[in-house]
Design an enzyme around this catalytic site. Structure first.
Site, short mmCIF file in Angstrom:
data_model
loop_
_atom_site.label_atom_id
_atom_site.label_comp_id
_atom_site.label_asym_id
_atom_site.label_seq_id
_atom_site.Cartn_x
_atom_site.Cartn_y
_atom_site.Cartn_z
N ASP A 217 -1.77 5.90 -5.21
CA ASP A 217 -2.10 5.00 -4.10
C ASP A 217 -2.45 3.60 -4.61
OD1 ASP A 217 -2.94 3.79 -1.78
OD2 ASP A 217 -4.51 5.26 -1.32
N ASP B 93 0.83 -1.20 0.00
CA ASP B 93 0.00 0.00 0.00
C ASP B 93 0.87 1.26 0.00
OD1 ASP B 93 -2.00 1.88 0.36
OD2 ASP B 93 -2.25 1.47 2.50
#
Length: 410
Positions: free
Chosen positions: A298, A119
């Site tokens: 992201d 992430d």
């Protein structure tokens, strides 16, 4: 009824893809990664509860990042504008963290393997610990006492990743290895409890590995990749992603030239914390509609989440229709005629594939489909650019030069 759609699970063993090279050339290694997604129902129509849950998770992650940034630096994050909308009464949300790309790492001495969600929108590593209650059932458990290199830091942690989705436990130092590279004395968390969104039925990975910057680390510690760099484990301070339904991988220590064509186009990181860069413009059907938009890149996000006024301007120009069944900020187009939308970074426009932008029909048999570019107030002055865009490009995260590079997929 909500249905989980998962891609075929590939082997998650660490895979070396770079052959030995002459002295002086940089050598990288890769691991295969797998996607888990659940934004559609069994009939392929969009699951709006899951969609809203994913947006709620993104809002919570950004808010936590801003709060941690201020705690760590003593300053408010430059992109924190506050005012994030609260969930309205009666708005159904599912506690679902299953939008993720995950692969394998190892921890401790002797090394034990775990799967983690990679992430770039957060900075901390956590795993289910040996003291975890039944909420960690089905995950591989990390027992720090079984590792000769672990050290209890005597600190607790609590992380929030979505609506009621939390992880809490104790902080440790230990050796963490990924793709054959080792980070010594790496800070990580051993969770004592997982909320339902991180339980194995919703979250197939064992834990999560944040790959943003230290300033948004809740531990106040160096993220894993930055530790690899400071330890001298990697000679090229770059990691890269191919996020695709076929051959997806995370490459540590550079980029895999077999997976992209041409040169990278780079954008400098504006504010360290998130991977925040300037997006030159947003084009629709070949026309420039928005300019000078800040965006974070992201890998932990599926959608593209834009500032509501920006997204409204974009869809007004393209003829998008608000989707009242989903709520404010969601739009539809006829399934057979989705617009052409591209994002421009470093002077180069990268198109979003219609197949990625089109999430699926509003309902079973509907001729209207939902767009994966949504308008939501996240309390920030930036957009969140996730998988809807990233699966169409090869992306390099350059820690050494604090920049993000995009290239065309080979």
């Amino acid at each position: 009824m909500r249905f989980t759609l998962a891609t075929s699970i590939v082997a998650l063993a660490v895979l070396a893809v770079a052959a030995p090279q002459p002295t002086g050339q940089r050598i990288g290694m890769a691991i295969p990664i797998t996607k888990r997604s659940s934004l559609v129902n069994a009939d392929k129509s969009v699951d709006f509860d899951a969609l809203k849950s994913h947006v709620a998770a993104g809002k919570a992650k950004i808010r936590q990042g801003f709060t941690t940034y201020e705690k760590n630096t003593g300053m408010k994050h430059p992109s924190d504008v506050g005012g994030v909308e609260r969930r309205g009464a009666g708005e159904p949300l599912t506690d679902d963290q299953s939008q993720l790309w995950y692969g394998s790492i190892s921890v401790g001495t002797p090394a034990q393997s775990f799967t983690v969600d990679f992430d770039t929108g957060s900075s901390d590593l956590f795993l289910p610990g040996s003291r975890c209650d039944s909420s960690c059932k089905g995950h591989t458990i990390w027992d720090p006492s079984s590792s000769s290199t672990s050290k209890d830091l005597g600190k607790s942690f609590s992380l929030a990743y979505g609506d009621k989705s939390t992880v809490s436990g104790e902080q440790y130092n230990d050796t963490v290895s990924i793709a054959g590279f080792s980070a010594t004395t790496q800070t990580l968390g051993a969770a004592n409890t997982y909320s339902s969104g991180f339980q194995s039925s919703q979250f197939p990975a064992d834990g999560l590995m944040g790959m943003a910057f230290q300033s948004i680390s809740s531990y106040g510690a160096s993220p894993v990749f930055q530790t690899l760099v400071s330890d001298g484990s990697v000679s090229d301070p770059v990691f890269s992603f191919k996020l695709s339904s076929s051959g997806a991988e995370l490459y540590i220590g550079g980029s895999n030239s077999a997976l992209y064509a041409g040169d990278f186009t780079y954008s400098l990181v504006m504010h360290q914390g998130f991977w925040e860069v300037k997006m030159d413009n947003v084009k629709g059907n070949g026309e420039t509609i928005l300019t000078n938009v800040n965006a974070i890149i992201d890998t932990g996000a599926t959608l593209i989440i834009g500032i509501p006024s920006d997204v409204s301007t974009l869809y007004n120009a393209l003829g998008g229709t608000a989707a009242p069944s989903a709520g404010q900020g969601y739009y539809t187009f006829p399934c057979s005629s989705f617009p052409s939308i591209s994002l421009t970074f470093g002077g180069k426009s990268f198109p979003i594939a219609a197949s990625a932008l089109n999430l699926g029909p509003v309902s079973s048999g509907s001729s209207d489909c939902v767009s994966g570019l949504v308008g939501q107030d996240t309390g920030s002055s930036f957009w969140t650019v996730g998988d809807v865009f990233l699966q169409g490009v090869y992306t390099a995260f350059d820690v050494g030069n604090t920049q993000v590079g995009f290239a065309k997929l080979a």
